[in-house]
Design a protein around this motif. Structure first.
Motif, mmCIF file in Angstrom:
data_model
loop_
_atom_site.group_PDB
_atom_site.id
_atom_site.type_symbol
_atom_site.label_atom_id
_atom_site.label_comp_id
_atom_site.label_asym_id
_atom_site.label_seq_id
_atom_site.Cartn_x
_atom_site.Cartn_y
_atom_site.Cartn_z
ATOM 1 N N ASN A 40 0.816 -1.214 0.000
ATOM 2 C CA ASN A 40 0.000 0.000 0.000
ATOM 3 C C ASN A 40 0.849 1.263 0.000
ATOM 4 O O ASN A 40 0.388 2.339 0.364
ATOM 5 C CB ASN A 40 -0.951 -0.025 1.195
ATOM 6 C CG ASN A 40 -2.049 -1.034 0.992
ATOM 7 O OD1 ASN A 40 -2.982 -0.789 0.250
ATOM 8 N ND2 ASN A 40 -1.921 -2.192 1.626
ATOM 9 N N LYS A 41 2.103 1.126 -0.403
ATOM 10 C CA LYS A 41 3.050 2.248 -0.524
ATOM 11 C C LYS A 41 3.245 2.986 0.796
ATOM 12 O O LYS A 41 3.465 4.193 0.819
ATOM 13 C CB LYS A 41 2.609 3.204 -1.631
ATOM 14 C CG LYS A 41 2.561 2.532 -2.988
ATOM 15 C CD LYS A 41 2.209 3.514 -4.073
ATOM 16 C CE LYS A 41 2.348 2.819 -5.405
ATOM 17 N NZ LYS A 41 1.173 2.615 -6.139
ATOM 18 N N GLY A 42 3.162 2.242 1.875
ATOM 19 C CA GLY A 42 3.360 2.822 3.195
ATOM 20 C C GLY A 42 4.676 2.381 3.800
ATOM 21 O O GLY A 42 5.455 1.645 3.192
ATOM 22 N N THR A 43 4.923 2.867 5.010
ATOM 23 C CA THR A 43 6.127 2.487 5.743
ATOM 24 C C THR A 43 5.750 2.114 7.169
ATOM 25 O O THR A 43 4.718 2.542 7.694
ATOM 26 C CB THR A 43 7.153 3.635 5.786
ATOM 27 O OG1 THR A 43 6.577 4.753 6.466
ATOM 28 C CG2 THR A 43 7.613 4.028 4.391
ATOM 29 N N ILE A 44 6.594 1.319 7.761
ATOM 30 C CA ILE A 44 6.441 0.958 9.171
ATOM 31 C C ILE A 44 7.823 1.043 9.795
ATOM 32 O O ILE A 44 8.784 0.483 9.264
ATOM 33 C CB ILE A 44 5.787 -0.431 9.318
ATOM 34 C CG1 ILE A 44 5.558 -0.778 10.787
ATOM 35 C CG2 ILE A 44 6.575 -1.504 8.606
ATOM 36 C CD1 ILE A 44 4.675 -2.008 10.984
ATOM 37 N N ASP A 45 7.928 1.798 10.877
ATOM 38 C CA ASP A 45 9.208 2.028 11.532
ATOM 39 C C ASP A 45 9.067 1.666 13.005
ATOM 40 O O ASP A 45 8.060 2.003 13.637
ATOM 41 C CB ASP A 45 9.610 3.502 11.374
ATOM 42 C CG ASP A 45 10.938 3.797 12.014
ATOM 43 O OD1 ASP A 45 11.942 3.177 11.614
ATOM 44 O OD2 ASP A 45 10.979 4.634 12.937
#
Length: 109
Positions: free
Chosen positions: A73-78
């Protein structure tokens, strides 16, 4: 949801769980912060690997699937964590805010 469940499981009865949501331009940001046991640096490098789990009965797919969903979904998780202090997970997903008529909004056709 998996990340929130992990955070709940990480805190004891005196711990806290904080969930924040806000926009940063055309990005929706959600932060899940707990005062649980935290994750060591060595473990932090492995948490998104399939079948890696620190839980006795864990399968090790929850964070792996969460990571894959963010990528799709073109997201990021940090993830930021300090052993013995807690963990903060920041999720960022592109979005169009309903109050904006911005032509730069993402189109997922």
């Amino acid at each position: 949801m998996n990340i929130i469940v992990n955070a709940i499981q990480a805190v004891d009865e005196h711990g806290t769980l904080t969930i924040r949501g806000y926009y940063r331009g055309n990005v929706a940001v959600m932060q899940i912060e707990d005062t649980g046991a935290g994750i060591s640096e060595d473990e932090l490098d492995k948490i998104f690997e399939p079948f890696y789990s620190r839980k006795a009965n864990g399968v090790g797919l929850g964070l792996s699937i969460s990571y894959q969903l963010m990528k799709e979904n073109k997201g990021t998780i940090d993830v930021k964590s300090i052993k013995g202090k807690g963990t903060t997970v920041t999720i960022c997903l592109p979005c169009c805010r309903k109050d904006e008529d911005d032509v730069s909004c993402y189109d997922y056709r």
